[in-house]
Design a protein around this motif. Structure first.
Motif, mmCIF file in Angstrom:
data_model
loop_
_atom_site.group_PDB
_atom_site.id
_atom_site.type_symbol
_atom_site.label_atom_id
_atom_site.label_comp_id
_atom_site.label_asym_id
_atom_site.label_seq_id
_atom_site.Cartn_x
_atom_site.Cartn_y
_atom_site.Cartn_z
ATOM 1 N N ASP A 31 52.473 47.216 29.521
ATOM 2 C CA ASP A 31 52.204 46.117 30.448
ATOM 3 C C ASP A 31 53.177 46.126 31.618
ATOM 4 O O ASP A 31 52.788 45.879 32.766
ATOM 5 N N SER A 34 52.567 48.679 34.514
ATOM 6 C CA SER A 34 51.516 48.304 35.459
ATOM 7 C C SER A 34 51.740 46.905 36.034
ATOM 8 O O SER A 34 50.804 46.239 36.458
ATOM 9 N N HIS A 64 48.248 45.021 35.636
ATOM 10 C CA HIS A 64 46.907 45.616 35.766
ATOM 11 C C HIS A 64 46.529 46.380 34.498
ATOM 12 O O HIS A 64 45.484 47.026 34.457
ATOM 13 N N ASN A 65 47.377 46.286 33.472
ATOM 14 C CA ASN A 65 47.082 46.932 32.197
ATOM 15 C C ASN A 65 46.207 45.991 31.360
ATOM 16 O O ASN A 65 46.622 45.465 30.334
ATOM 17 N N TYR A 66 44.994 45.780 31.827
ATOM 18 C CA TYR A 66 44.065 44.863 31.153
ATOM 19 C C TYR A 66 42.640 45.353 31.373
ATOM 20 O O TYR A 66 42.259 45.716 32.491
ATOM 21 N N THR A 67 41.857 45.368 30.307
ATOM 22 C CA THR A 67 40.452 45.762 30.393
ATOM 23 C C THR A 67 39.588 44.504 30.425
ATOM 24 O O THR A 67 39.645 43.706 29.483
ATOM 25 N N PRO A 68 38.828 44.274 31.505
ATOM 26 C CA PRO A 68 37.988 43.061 31.582
ATOM 27 C C PRO A 68 37.032 42.967 30.402
ATOM 28 O O PRO A 68 36.419 43.949 30.006
ATOM 29 N N GLU A 73 35.959 38.689 35.469
ATOM 30 C CA GLU A 73 37.309 39.159 35.194
ATOM 31 C C GLU A 73 37.535 40.506 35.862
ATOM 32 O O GLU A 73 36.613 41.311 35.975
ATOM 33 N N ALA A 74 38.777 40.731 36.306
ATOM 34 C CA ALA A 74 39.166 42.033 36.856
ATOM 35 C C ALA A 74 40.245 42.611 35.948
ATOM 36 O O ALA A 74 40.424 42.163 34.814
ATOM 37 N N ASP A 75 40.968 43.610 36.458
ATOM 38 C CA ASP A 75 42.032 44.194 35.638
ATOM 39 C C ASP A 75 43.363 43.481 35.865
ATOM 40 O O ASP A 75 44.410 43.964 35.439
ATOM 41 N N CYS A 77 45.918 40.421 35.081
ATOM 42 C CA CYS A 77 46.158 39.515 33.954
ATOM 43 C C CYS A 77 47.565 38.926 34.050
ATOM 44 O O CYS A 77 48.545 39.666 34.212
ATOM 45 N N PRO A 100 43.589 36.227 32.013
ATOM 46 C CA PRO A 100 42.991 37.163 32.961
ATOM 47 C C PRO A 100 42.373 36.501 34.194
ATOM 48 O O PRO A 100 41.737 37.163 35.000
#
Length: 199
Positions: A31, A34, A64-68, A73-75, A77, A100
């Motif tokens: 996390d 990113s 930006h270490n997030y999968t919608p 939702e975007a990347d 979080c 997110p």
């Protein structure tokens, strides 16, 4: 046989601690690699905190270490890492809050998940390229001060974060002291440095 059983009782919980530490370090590092500014008021917040004599630092940032997972939702979080105590056992755990959505208050909302149990301390230190700091950012946004030139840790993003996690080395120990409280053995200490690649 007794020696073998005693060794097994000692090794099993410690192996679990090492695995918990590896997972927690991997999540934190991924996390942070990113990380990006949290909001227009707060770029990155690292607060020095103590619970009694225990290190219990807080960390707030966006990643930006997030999968919608849902529509709209975007990347991006919003995240927080902090320690919280189980009222039943008195044991502390490391928690992660994730939101997110772009919220009016970037320091609240979202859902939380337990990252690691049996934590007896957490420290975050921040590197600006020259020095390490115990804190980063300001809680009160918009403060302009000429002294800020001498305090590069008041705004912007750090270049790296040093993570130190301390775990109870034997959480299942029954040993008690004369005061009838369980004796705390020296903790297992795990440390890594996560470089913020997006900065």
């Amino acid at each position: 046989l007794n020696a073998g059983l005693a060794s097994q009782k000692l090794i099993e919980p410690r192996a679990e601690i090492i695995q918990n530490a590896r997972v927690a370090m991997a999540l934190l590092s991924a996390d942070l690699r990113s990380a990006c500014p949290l909001s227009k008021d707060y770029d990155f917040l690292g607060m020095r905190r103590l619970v009694g004599e225990m290190d219990a630092d807080n960390l707030d940032f966006a990643t930006h270490n997030y999968t919608p997972r849902h529509p709209r939702e975007a990347d991006f979080c919003e995240e927080s890492f902090y320690l919280d105590q189980d009222p039943e056992t008195g044991q502390f755990s490391l928690w992660r809050r994730r939101n997110p959505t772009i919220a009016p208050d970037p320091l609240s909302g979202g859902s939380k998940e337990e990252i690691a149990k049996g934590v007896v301390g957490v420290r975050f230190e921040y590197f600006d390229g020259f020095d390490w700091y115990d804190t980063w950012g300001e809680i009160k946004p918009g403060k302009q001060d000429t002294s800020e030139k001498d305090q590069p840790n008041l705004s912007g993003m750090p270049e790296a974060v040093r993570i130190t996690l301390m775990f109870d080395s034997n959480p299942k120990s029954k040993k008690v002291s004369d005061s009838t409280e369980r004796t705390i053995e020296p903790p297992f200490i795990f440390q890594t440095v996560a470089r913020l690649n997006l900065t």
